[in-house]
Design an enzyme around this catalytic site. Structure first.
Site, PDB file in Angstrom:
ATOM      1  N   ARG A 135       0.855  -1.190   0.000  1.00 43.38           N
ATOM      2  CA  ARG A 135       0.000   0.000   0.000  1.00 43.38           C
ATOM      3  C   ARG A 135       0.887   1.235   0.000  1.00 43.38           C
ATOM      4  O   ARG A 135       1.868   1.301   0.745  1.00 43.38           O
ATOM      5  CB  ARG A 135      -0.915   0.025   1.241  1.00 43.38           C
ATOM      6  CG  ARG A 135      -1.961  -1.084   1.285  1.00 43.38           C
ATOM      7  CD  ARG A 135      -2.994  -0.939   0.187  1.00 43.38           C
ATOM      8  NE  ARG A 135      -3.988  -2.017   0.241  1.00 43.38           N
ATOM      9  CZ  ARG A 135      -3.879  -3.172  -0.386  1.00 43.38           C
ATOM     10  NH1 ARG A 135      -2.796  -3.413  -1.109  1.00 43.38           N
ATOM     11  NH2 ARG A 135      -4.836  -4.075  -0.295  1.00 43.38           N
TER      12      ARG A 135
ATOM     13  N   GLU B 175      -5.826   6.091  -6.538  1.00 44.47           N
ATOM     14  CA  GLU B 175      -6.005   5.100  -7.599  1.00 44.47           C
ATOM     15  C   GLU B 175      -7.440   5.149  -8.103  1.00 44.47           C
ATOM     16  O   GLU B 175      -8.370   5.296  -7.310  1.00 44.47           O
ATOM     17  CB  GLU B 175      -5.677   3.698  -7.079  1.00 44.47           C
ATOM     18  CG  GLU B 175      -4.218   3.510  -6.688  1.00 44.47           C
ATOM     19  CD  GLU B 175      -3.876   2.076  -6.298  1.00 44.47           C
ATOM     20  OE1 GLU B 175      -4.755   1.189  -6.439  1.00 44.47           O
ATOM     21  OE2 GLU B 175      -2.750   1.833  -5.858  1.00 44.47           O
TER      22      GLU B 175
ATOM     23  N   HIS C  78      -1.008  -1.169 -10.025  1.00 44.94           N
ATOM     24  CA  HIS C  78      -1.620  -2.061  -9.038  1.00 44.94           C
ATOM     25  C   HIS C  78      -2.026  -3.398  -9.674  1.00 44.94           C
ATOM     26  O   HIS C  78      -3.196  -3.791  -9.702  1.00 44.94           O
ATOM     27  CB  HIS C  78      -2.838  -1.413  -8.380  1.00 44.94           C
ATOM     28  CG  HIS C  78      -3.113  -1.971  -7.014  1.00 44.94           C
ATOM     29  ND1 HIS C  78      -3.756  -1.256  -6.025  1.00 44.94           N
ATOM     30  CD2 HIS C  78      -2.823  -3.174  -6.455  1.00 44.94           C
ATOM     31  CE1 HIS C  78      -3.861  -1.993  -4.929  1.00 44.94           C
ATOM     32  NE2 HIS C  78      -3.300  -3.168  -5.174  1.00 44.94           N
TER      33      HIS C  78
END
Length: 325
Positions: A238, A267, A287
């Site tokens: 993260r 994001e 991601h």
């Protein structure tokens, strides 16, 4: 039931084998990012069931108040901070938890380790620009064998990455909770005496912490300043584990020398001018840790089974069963 699956950016869900399990239900798959309360509420207003793709969609009190038909939120994978379970309980909305596998995120982390260490982005960009092995500077890539791989948090993913490092002939140095350090030591890995040692001795440092109140912004500027000028920091967990602005400032200061990141505080990150994306010593991916075929089949199979069980009146994997009483 009317089932809505928001934020399927790649339009991949309908192509999964497990998608056929939802036959007989009204299913809406949304493929665009949702931003803000009004947009989320408008897109999800008629949903009786939401199937969420990991942490892409945030479910909080304000949104729940505008979703009067919602009965179930089915999470792909483990629950995270994107869902306010207490708020769901107050609104009478059941929350079902899924599960996942550490394999895909661990493999992605190792891919980034190898690609950044051998400077594949720089060499690839040069080749596409018509330059053979000429990246614009004299910095060469390097092998991993004989170097030190730091692992912060020896959980399921960290354990796999440690194994990859061992297979490549690296010295593995682990830091984490007392229990995880004891487990790593029992499995033959070196354990750092302090977090300072972890940052100081790691040639490659890979973060595998879960985000929590305790771990929020846990990696500070002074930690990064301890890293070597040729060290590599890898973050596939993260972005919020690192204090705001600390990584960019550290790279500009030359410690560490490189970073590979798969996660961002905002994001989806759609601004190509973002300083991290433009930094010459950053390898960035969008991601992708869990975004691959087998993981999607596993995540959605379980999430869909939870939906079907709920529709059949035999709910399972509900984390707030009091709403069913």
């Amino acid at each position: 039931m009317r089932i809505v699956i928001p934020e399927d950016y790649q339009q991949a869900v309908r192509g999964l084998d497990c998608y056929a399990r939802l036959a007989g239900h009204e299913v809406v798959v949304l493929d665009q990012p949702l931003s803000g309360l009004a947009e989320n509420a408008a897109a999800l207003a008629d949903a009786e069931v939401l199937v969420l793709i990991r942490e892409r969609t945030r479910i909080d009190e304000a949104l729940l108040a505008r979703l009067p038909k919602l009965k179930l939120v089915s999470q792909t994978g483990r629950l995270s901070s994107n869902i306010d379970v207490a708020a769901c309980t107050r609104q009478g909305v059941a929350v079902a938890e899924g599960s996942g596998s550490p394999v895909a995120p661990a493999e992605l982390a190792w891919t980034l380790v190898m690609a950044a260490s051998r400077r594949l982005r720089a060499y690839g960009d040069a080749l596409h620009a018509g330059r053979w092995q000429h990246t614009g500077d004299a910095t060469l890539g390097r092998v991993l064998h004989g170097r030190t791989l730091g692992i912060w948090s020896y959980g399921k993913i960290g354990r796999l990455v440690a194994g990859y490092g061992r297979a490549f002939g690296m010295r593995v140095l682990v830091w984490g909770s007392e229990a995880s350090r004891a487990q790593a030591q029992a499995e033959g890995y070196a354990v750092a005496g302090t977090r300072e040692q972890l940052f100081e001795e790691s040639d490659v440092l890979s973060l595998h912490r879960r985000l929590s109140e305790r771990s929020l912004h846990e990696v500070r500027a002074e930690d990064l300043a301890r890293m070597r000028p040729d060290a590599l920091l890898v973050n596939t967990s993260r972005a919020e584990l690192i204090a705001p602005g600390a990584l960019l400032a550290a790279l500009d200061a030359g410690r560490p020398g490189m970073a590979a990141v798969d996660v961002f505080e905002q994001e989806p990150l759609l601004d190509a001018a973002d300083p991290l994306l433009r930094h010459p010593r950053v390898l960035a991916t969008p991601h992708l840790g869990y975004v691959e075929q087998e993981s999607y089949e596993r995540y959605f199979s379980i999430a869909f089974d939870n939906v079907l069980a709920f529709a059949a009146g035999v709910p399972m994997n509900i984390v707030n069963p009091e709403v069913l009483a």
